[in-house]
Design a protein around this motif. Structure first.
Motif, PDB file in Angstrom:
ATOM      1  N   SER A 173      -1.719  94.517  18.646  1.00 53.86           N
ATOM      2  CA  SER A 173      -1.276  95.209  17.415  1.00 53.86           C
ATOM      3  C   SER A 173      -0.672  94.269  16.372  1.00 53.86           C
ATOM      4  CB  SER A 173      -0.283  96.336  17.742  1.00 53.86           C
ATOM      5  OG  SER A 173       0.989  95.838  18.101  1.00 53.86           O
ATOM      6  N   ILE A 174      -0.819  92.959  16.538  1.00 56.09           N
ATOM      7  CA  ILE A 174      -0.405  92.020  15.495  1.00 56.09           C
ATOM      8  C   ILE A 174      -1.531  91.950  14.462  1.00 56.09           C
ATOM      9  CG2 ILE A 174       0.242  89.647  14.957  1.00 56.09           C
ATOM     10  CD1 ILE A 174       2.318  91.049  16.624  1.00 56.09           C
ATOM     11  N   LYS A 175      -1.217  92.264  13.211  1.00 54.07           N
ATOM     12  CA  LYS A 175      -2.238  92.413  12.183  1.00 54.07           C
ATOM     13  C   LYS A 175      -2.615  91.088  11.521  1.00 54.07           C
ATOM     14  CE  LYS A 175      -2.210  96.863  12.804  1.00 54.07           C
ATOM     15  NZ  LYS A 175      -3.350  97.519  13.481  1.00 54.07           N
TER      16      LYS A 175
ATOM     17  N   ASP B 175      -5.290  87.299  12.589  1.00 51.64           N
ATOM     18  CA  ASP B 175      -6.162  86.727  13.620  1.00 51.64           C
ATOM     19  C   ASP B 175      -5.367  85.863  14.592  1.00 51.64           C
ATOM     20  OD1 ASP B 175      -5.856  84.156  12.493  1.00 51.64           O
ATOM     21  OD2 ASP B 175      -7.614  84.408  11.213  1.00 51.64           O
ATOM     22  N   LEU B 176      -6.008  85.492  15.679  1.00 50.35           N
ATOM     23  CA  LEU B 176      -5.338  84.745  16.740  1.00 50.35           C
ATOM     24  C   LEU B 176      -4.889  83.368  16.273  1.00 50.35           C
ATOM     25  CD1 LEU B 176      -7.714  85.739  19.677  1.00 50.35           C
ATOM     26  CD2 LEU B 176      -5.368  86.529  19.323  1.00 50.35           C
ATOM     27  N   LYS B 177      -5.663  82.758  15.392  1.00 50.99           N
ATOM     28  CA  LYS B 177      -5.274  81.458  14.844  1.00 50.99           C
ATOM     29  C   LYS B 177      -3.937  81.560  14.122  1.00 50.99           C
ATOM     30  CE  LYS B 177     -10.069  80.043  13.904  1.00 50.99           C
ATOM     31  NZ  LYS B 177     -11.011  79.622  12.836  1.00 50.99           N
ATOM     32  N   MET B 178      -3.820  82.615  13.304  1.00 53.28           N
ATOM     33  CA  MET B 178      -2.595  82.822  12.546  1.00 53.28           C
ATOM     34  C   MET B 178      -1.427  83.114  13.476  1.00 53.28           C
ATOM     35  SD  MET B 178      -2.182  82.784   9.165  1.00 53.28           S
ATOM     36  CE  MET B 178      -3.581  83.546   8.356  1.00 53.28           C
ATOM     37  N   CYS B 179      -1.668  83.885  14.525  1.00 52.87           N
ATOM     38  CA  CYS B 179      -0.608  84.220  15.497  1.00 52.87           C
ATOM     39  C   CYS B 179       0.002  82.955  16.091  1.00 52.87           C
ATOM     40  CB  CYS B 179      -1.167  85.090  16.615  1.00 52.87           C
ATOM     41  SG  CYS B 179      -1.435  86.812  16.183  1.00 52.87           S
ATOM     42  N   LEU B 180      -0.849  82.024  16.464  1.00 53.25           N
ATOM     43  CA  LEU B 180      -0.365  80.789  17.081  1.00 53.25           C
ATOM     44  C   LEU B 180       0.460  79.961  16.104  1.00 53.25           C
ATOM     45  CD1 LEU B 180      -3.560  79.853  19.122  1.00 53.25           C
ATOM     46  CD2 LEU B 180      -1.368  80.637  20.046  1.00 53.25           C
ATOM     47  N   GLN B 181       0.059  79.963  14.838  1.00 51.01           N
ATOM     48  CA  GLN B 181       0.829  79.229  13.836  1.00 51.01           C
ATOM     49  C   GLN B 181       2.185  79.897  13.589  1.00 51.01           C
ATOM     50  OE1 GLN B 181      -1.724  77.489  10.450  1.00 51.01           O
ATOM     51  NE2 GLN B 181      -3.040  79.078  11.306  1.00 51.01           N
ATOM     52  N   ILE B 182       2.222  81.226  13.647  1.00 59.36           N
ATOM     53  CA  ILE B 182       3.496  81.939  13.478  1.00 59.36           C
ATOM     54  C   ILE B 182       4.428  81.643  14.651  1.00 59.36           C
ATOM     55  CG2 ILE B 182       4.593  84.200  13.262  1.00 59.36           C
ATOM     56  CD1 ILE B 182       2.008  85.208  11.957  1.00 59.36           C
ATOM     57  N   ILE B 183       3.874  81.584  15.850  1.00 59.36           N
ATOM     58  CA  ILE B 183       4.682  81.252  17.029  1.00 59.36           C
ATOM     59  C   ILE B 183       5.280  79.860  16.870  1.00 59.36           C
ATOM     60  CG2 ILE B 183       4.599  80.768  19.512  1.00 59.36           C
ATOM     61  CD1 ILE B 183       2.445  82.958  19.721  1.00 59.36           C
ATOM     62  N   LEU B 184       4.481  78.917  16.385  1.00 59.64           N
ATOM     63  CA  LEU B 184       4.994  77.568  16.152  1.00 59.64           C
ATOM     64  C   LEU B 184       6.119  77.593  15.118  1.00 59.64           C
ATOM     65  CD1 LEU B 184       4.815  74.471  16.523  1.00 59.64           C
ATOM     66  CD2 LEU B 184       3.153  74.459  14.646  1.00 59.64           C
ATOM     67  N   ALA B 185       5.944  78.366  14.058  1.00 54.96           N
ATOM     68  CA  ALA B 185       6.977  78.479  13.023  1.00 54.96           C
ATOM     69  C   ALA B 185       8.260  79.045  13.605  1.00 54.96           C
ATOM     70  CB  ALA B 185       6.476  79.349  11.873  1.00 54.96           C
TER      71      ALA B 185
ATOM     72  N   LEU C 151       1.626  80.977   4.950  1.00 52.71           N
ATOM     73  CA  LEU C 151       0.390  81.434   5.591  1.00 52.71           C
ATOM     74  C   LEU C 151      -0.365  82.455   4.749  1.00 52.71           C
ATOM     75  CD1 LEU C 151       1.575  81.805   9.305  1.00 52.71           C
ATOM     76  CD2 LEU C 151       0.151  80.007   8.330  1.00 52.71           C
ATOM     77  N   GLY C 152       0.277  82.960   3.697  1.00 55.41           N
ATOM     78  CA  GLY C 152      -0.378  83.932   2.837  1.00 55.41           C
ATOM     79  C   GLY C 152      -0.570  85.292   3.480  1.00 55.41           C
ATOM     80  N   ILE C 153       0.423  85.711   4.299  1.00 53.35           N
ATOM     81  CA  ILE C 153       0.338  87.021   4.950  1.00 53.35           C
ATOM     82  C   ILE C 153       1.617  87.800   4.687  1.00 53.35           C
ATOM     83  CG2 ILE C 153      -1.205  86.219   6.786  1.00 53.35           C
ATOM     84  CD1 ILE C 153       1.188  85.988   8.601  1.00 53.35           C
ATOM     85  N   LYS C 154       1.621  89.081   5.054  1.00 54.65           N
ATOM     86  CA  LYS C 154       2.785  89.934   4.850  1.00 54.65           C
ATOM     87  C   LYS C 154       3.930  89.498   5.762  1.00 54.65           C
ATOM     88  CE  LYS C 154       0.781  92.779   1.920  1.00 54.65           C
ATOM     89  NZ  LYS C 154       1.227  92.905   0.508  1.00 54.65           N
ATOM     90  N   GLU C 155       5.151  89.571   5.243  1.00 52.68           N
ATOM     91  CA  GLU C 155       6.303  89.121   6.024  1.00 52.68           C
ATOM     92  C   GLU C 155       6.521  89.998   7.255  1.00 52.68           C
ATOM     93  OE1 GLU C 155      11.047  87.924   5.532  1.00 52.68           O
ATOM     94  OE2 GLU C 155       9.969  88.904   3.870  1.00 52.68           O
TER      95      GLU C 155
ATOM     96  N   LYS D 202       7.232  90.645  13.119  1.00 52.22           N
ATOM     97  CA  LYS D 202       6.832  91.258  14.383  1.00 52.22           C
ATOM     98  C   LYS D 202       6.593  90.194  15.453  1.00 52.22           C
ATOM     99  CE  LYS D 202       4.005  95.034  16.138  1.00 52.22           C
ATOM    100  NZ  LYS D 202       3.081  96.130  15.767  1.00 52.22           N
ATOM    101  N   VAL D 203       5.942  89.090  15.067  1.00 52.72           N
ATOM    102  CA  VAL D 203       5.724  87.997  16.008  1.00 52.72           C
ATOM    103  C   VAL D 203       7.053  87.366  16.399  1.00 52.72           C
ATOM    104  CG1 VAL D 203       4.641  85.736  16.360  1.00 52.72           C
ATOM    105  CG2 VAL D 203       3.409  87.532  15.120  1.00 52.72           C
ATOM    106  N   TYR D 204       7.930  87.142  15.422  1.00 51.59           N
ATOM    107  CA  TYR D 204       9.246  86.574  15.691  1.00 51.59           C
ATOM    108  C   TYR D 204      10.025  87.467  16.659  1.00 51.59           C
ATOM    109  CZ  TYR D 204       9.113  82.935  12.038  1.00 51.59           C
ATOM    110  OH  TYR D 204       8.830  81.819  11.288  1.00 51.59           O
ATOM    111  N   GLU D 205       9.957  88.773  16.434  1.00 51.22           N
ATOM    112  CA  GLU D 205      10.677  89.717  17.302  1.00 51.22           C
ATOM    113  C   GLU D 205      10.187  89.624  18.737  1.00 51.22           C
ATOM    114  OE1 GLU D 205      11.158  94.575  17.834  1.00 51.22           O
ATOM    115  OE2 GLU D 205      10.530  93.749  15.906  1.00 51.22           O
ATOM    116  N   ARG D 206       8.880  89.509  18.904  1.00 55.52           N
ATOM    117  CA  ARG D 206       8.330  89.399  20.260  1.00 55.52           C
ATOM    118  C   ARG D 206       8.726  88.081  20.916  1.00 55.52           C
ATOM    119  NH1 ARG D 206       2.327  92.312  20.196  1.00 55.52           N
ATOM    120  NH2 ARG D 206       3.140  94.344  19.522  1.00 55.52           N
ATOM    121  N   CYS D 207       8.745  87.015  20.149  1.00 57.93           N
ATOM    122  CA  CYS D 207       9.205  85.732  20.698  1.00 57.93           C
ATOM    123  C   CYS D 207      10.649  85.860  21.155  1.00 57.93           C
ATOM    124  CB  CYS D 207       9.089  84.634  19.643  1.00 57.93           C
ATOM    125  SG  CYS D 207       7.402  84.101  19.282  1.00 57.93           S
TER     126      CYS D 207
END
Length: 354
Positions: free
Chosen positions: A98-100, A102-112, A126-130, A135-140
């Motif tokens: 449910s992360i809106k 792509d997987l490439k972007m997800c991995l970069q957000i995790i690194l951030a 990254l040019g995406i919605k905050e 949501k990715v940060y919360e899961r981390c």
């Protein structure tokens, strides 16, 4: 033309994030290039970040294994049942579900997140919605909080001859010039009392090298528990018992434990009852400090420098979010050398497929 600009910008973001030749740069970055989606998905499966296999949930299919197939969707692949033709997303029950983006972007957000980059800056880069980044940060955050809870034995401090400082926030001596300031931050009904334990060598303190710490939000009531009138033993309030238990669990015997008389949960009088340690009081050590140099006071201030920032942040948070803040700080300190590789390992542990 707009699509070409968007694609060019998306490719540029890949080079904007990195870990200075670490795991992300060496292993992950090459798979983020266009045309390497299959390689990336295979790697995610090998790492158990995505399922390596799954079964059809339809009763008539009797648990038949689904087939991994290419698809014209954002993830480029899907699970398909060759019998009933049912399709399942490859992200089901994974960290990425449910992360809106792509997987490439997800991995970069995790690194951030590993690099503690604010969510608004990551979203802009990254040019995406905050809200996607949040949501990715919360899961981390949930992953690392669970890890710290399950593996608290990894935060063991001290040992024979080591110096351990214990204090509480708010209160104690954990504020600027607090040794000479009686008007330190006041507690209120919304304050979160935090037990702070730091391992330090008082002769080699350096601001650039934060001491190892254990931070624990006190849960117990500060009021002493009721006891039987005929019980002649001295009672302790719940928060003192809780603090002493934490010290006992996270400080090795033989340590020198420095406490003070101001703290409620971990004052010197309580700490010296723990016979496996050599207890010293801040007030006693302060007598040996030069009146015009305040070397000891400055040393304490340096020791607590990073801890104070975290504890201040917790005061403005709910209890549950405050615990997450503490766990995140402890995790980042523990895995500072290879945070990205470590968080992926801990994501696998948290989202274990059954």
């Amino acid at each position: 033309m707009p699509n070409q600009v968007k694609s060019r910008d998306k490719n540029c973001t890949i080079d904007r994030f990195g870990d200075h030749g670490g795991f992300f740069d060496k292993v992950v970055r090459p798979m983020l290039q266009q045309g390497h989606e299959g390689e990336l998905c295979l790697w995610l499966r090998e790492m158990s970040l995505l399922r390596t296999f799954t079964n059809c949930p339809q009763e008539d299919c009797n648990g038949r294994n689904l087939t991994w197939r290419p698809a014209r969707i954002i993830d480029k692949y899907k699970w398909t049942c060759t019998c009933c033709k049912k399709v399942q997303p490859i992200r089901d029950h994974s960290f990425f579900m449910s992360i809106k983006c792509d997987l490439k972007m997800c991995l970069q957000i995790i690194l951030a997140w590993c690099q503690a980059i604010p969510s608004d800056i990551t979203a802009n880069d990254l040019g995406i919605k905050e809200h996607v980044v949040k949501k990715v940060y919360e899961r981390c955050g949930k992953v690392v909080e669970a890890y710290v809870t399950r593996h608290s034995e990894e935060w063991i401090l001290g040992g024979p001859g080591s110096i351990i400082i214990v204090d509480e926030f708010p209160g104690g001596y954990m504020s600027e010039n607090s040794l000479d300031n009686t008007n330190c931050r006041k507690r209120n009904n919304n304050s979160h009392t935090i037990l702070c334990i730091a391992e330090a060598n008082l002769t080699t303190i350096h601001p650039a090298v934060p001491p190892r710490m254990w931070l624990h939000m006190i849960d117990a009531n500060p009021v002493p528990t009721k006891i039987d009138r005929n019980d002649t033993t001295k009672s302790k309030c719940g928060m003192v018992e809780e603090a002493l238990s934490e010290i006992n669990q996270h400080v090795l015997p033989g340590s020198y434990v420095v406490a003070n008389g101001r703290a409620r949960c971990c004052n010197y009088e309580s700490v010296k009852e723990l016979k496996q340690y050599a207890a010293l009081s801040v007030e006693y050590l302060q007598k040996f400090d030069s009146s015009n140099r305040n070397k000891f006071a400055n040393t304490l201030e340096t020791i607590w420098q990073t801890g104070i920032d975290v504890c201040e942040e917790v005061q403005d948070a709910t209890r549950s979010f405050g615990q997450n803040i503490l766990a995140t700080y402890l995790w980042r300190q523990r895995f500072a050398i290879s945070p990205f590789q470590s968080i992926l390992t801990h994501i696998v542990e948290y989202y274990r497929f059954t």
